[in-house]
Design a protein around this motif. Sequence first.
Motif, mmCIF file in Angstrom:
data_model
loop_
_atom_site.group_PDB
_atom_site.id
_atom_site.type_symbol
_atom_site.label_atom_id
_atom_site.label_comp_id
_atom_site.label_asym_id
_atom_site.label_seq_id
_atom_site.Cartn_x
_atom_site.Cartn_y
_atom_site.Cartn_z
ATOM 1 N N GLU A 85 0.818 -1.215 0.000
ATOM 2 C CA GLU A 85 0.000 0.000 0.000
ATOM 3 C C GLU A 85 0.846 1.256 0.000
ATOM 4 N N ASP A 86 2.093 1.133 0.453
ATOM 5 C CA ASP A 86 2.980 2.307 0.463
ATOM 6 C C ASP A 86 3.994 2.278 -0.675
ATOM 7 N N ALA A 87 3.768 1.424 -1.680
ATOM 8 C CA ALA A 87 4.695 1.359 -2.811
ATOM 9 C C ALA A 87 4.683 2.682 -3.561
ATOM 10 N N ALA A 88 5.834 3.301 -3.651
ATOM 11 C CA ALA A 88 5.944 4.629 -4.262
ATOM 12 C C ALA A 88 5.946 4.546 -5.780
ATOM 13 N N ILE A 89 5.736 5.697 -6.413
ATOM 14 C CA ILE A 89 5.827 5.851 -7.863
ATOM 15 C C ILE A 89 7.162 6.518 -8.168
ATOM 16 N N LEU A 128 -3.857 9.363 -6.907
ATOM 17 C CA LEU A 128 -3.876 7.985 -6.402
ATOM 18 C C LEU A 128 -3.562 7.917 -4.912
ATOM 19 N N GLY A 129 -3.124 9.024 -4.357
ATOM 20 C CA GLY A 129 -2.732 9.028 -2.955
ATOM 21 C C GLY A 129 -1.434 8.287 -2.715
ATOM 22 N N ARG A 130 -0.578 8.253 -3.734
ATOM 23 C CA ARG A 130 0.689 7.535 -3.635
ATOM 24 C C ARG A 130 1.855 8.512 -3.533
ATOM 25 N N ARG A 131 2.900 8.074 -2.850
ATOM 26 C CA ARG A 131 4.103 8.888 -2.717
ATOM 27 C C ARG A 131 4.868 8.906 -4.034
ATOM 28 N N LEU A 132 5.270 10.108 -4.451
ATOM 29 C CA LEU A 132 6.082 10.259 -5.650
ATOM 30 C C LEU A 132 7.548 10.251 -5.233
ATOM 31 N N TRP A 133 8.349 9.446 -5.917
ATOM 32 C CA TRP A 133 9.769 9.342 -5.607
ATOM 33 C C TRP A 133 10.551 9.816 -6.820
ATOM 34 N N GLU A 134 11.057 11.041 -6.750
ATOM 35 C CA GLU A 134 11.689 11.706 -7.893
ATOM 36 C C GLU A 134 13.202 11.647 -7.746
#
Length: 544
Positions: free
Chosen positions: A340-344, A361-367
């Motif tokens: 559920e916490d898998a980032a994009i 999506l309510g997902r964490r973005l990992w830039e």
Amino acid sequence: MSSRAGTVALESDLIDVHALVKAYFDLHPDVSIPEQRVVFGTSGHRGSSFDTAFNDDHIAATTQAIVEYRASQGVDGPLFIGRDTHGLSRPAETTALEVLVANGVRVLSDEFDGYTPTPAVSHAILKYNTAGKDAPGYSGIADGIVVTPSHNPPRDGGFKYNPPHGGPADSDATTWIANRANEIIADGLKDVKRAEASAVETYDFLGNYVDDLKNIIDLDAIRESGIRIGADPLGGASLSYWQAIAEKYGIDLTVVNAEIDPAWSFMTLDWDEKIRMDPSSPSAMASVVARRDEYDILTGNDADSDRHGIVTPDAGLMNPNHYLAVAIQYLYANRPGWREDAAIGKTLVSSSMIDLVAESLGRRLWEVPVGFKWFVPGLVDGSVGFGGEESAGASFLRFDGTVWTTDKDGIILALLASEILAKTGKTPSQHYAELVERFGAPAYERIDAAASKAQKARLAKLDGDAITADTVAGDPITLKLSKAPGNDAAIGGVKVQTADAWFAARPSGTEDVYKIYAESFKGPEHLKLVQAEAKRIVDAALAE
């Protein structure tokens, strides 16, 4: 843009493959000349034998350096090796095998002496290492080599090292390997061990990869939908893989071009009249796009199959950024087995449309900075579900949230387009049109600006605070970056953002230019203003 872009190559455009291979053995580099040194970019060492930049000496020395490096890291198991269809790939593979065998390395090459996609090598390394010590035939930790310059022109060769995590080696490894290789060449190759490549084991890269696809792509849904799929390997290593996928899974898939030619005489020319197997380029993909009405989904891959191009009847060739946004939206809504916490994961020069999708999506973005290597740890432990680059390279997790590959995989991204159509009844381009309705239509483009070697070196070390401008194209600057937000790693340049636009500038690793990536949600005309001001702002910073 050349007037010949998108037209079929002429005889005068083609390389002499025999002369290319002859130069590989006949020419010997002088590493005091920078252009003749071993230099690892984001995807290994690349160059042409014609330029004395990719020759037998380079590969013998680099392989010897890899042998020494892997020993220093405690990597004592088999080394998986694969090659693509470039003219220099087979001779380079032969050189590498001779050095590996002479050094006592257990080597696994393709069972059928065939071409091997980059993702298949990554998949093999991970499968072997994941099985662990209790698996039959285990002899220590495995790593790999892929002999490929990816989408580069036919005159080029490429050679890259993938350590035990299966993905691209990090800069610490590649710097050590390159420095040691150049040292070996300068010393007359005295430290290189070579022997006849007779003690080489084989591995069924194709069978292991294709059999496992059911664990990452819903091939049943694709088959049951009856959609018509066309796959163009662009003369690359994915040819036999696409043929095997169609046969094994019973899907309506046609390989639209089964020709292998190291001169790539069937290709249409890229924007600069070069033959370049880039599936994200409208010019290079012109012959594929011309067949868009024959299939429900049509795809392309580059020579080592780590990149993808998606063609739909309603839109033609999709912009890579557009497809990445759609793939992310679909996957995170249809992979309940992922954390559920898998980032994009995205590179910071990819479209901000991905940021908006992640937020929705309510997902964490990992830039992260440019380079697929940054996604490797997250893909391995499942904390990143998808990692993608704006240059049409990406990979994602299996249905159960475990790692598939830690290198880019153009085959699964191409198959995903068919899954999206099969499961939703809409093409990826139709899905992107819906994203545009929700979030607006960003205009995105990459251009080049002239820069000397000294200027490129300054740009690579430029701090965001060195940007003195307060506005870009009439809008206040909100952020100036020289490190990536996701991992605080240096981006090798700068990124500047406003509320509706951004630009990033990075030096080219091969040409006397720097790259300006820019995007605007205010349309193409505003994008042109952003690009012009970006050049002015960066040039001013480099002049100080």
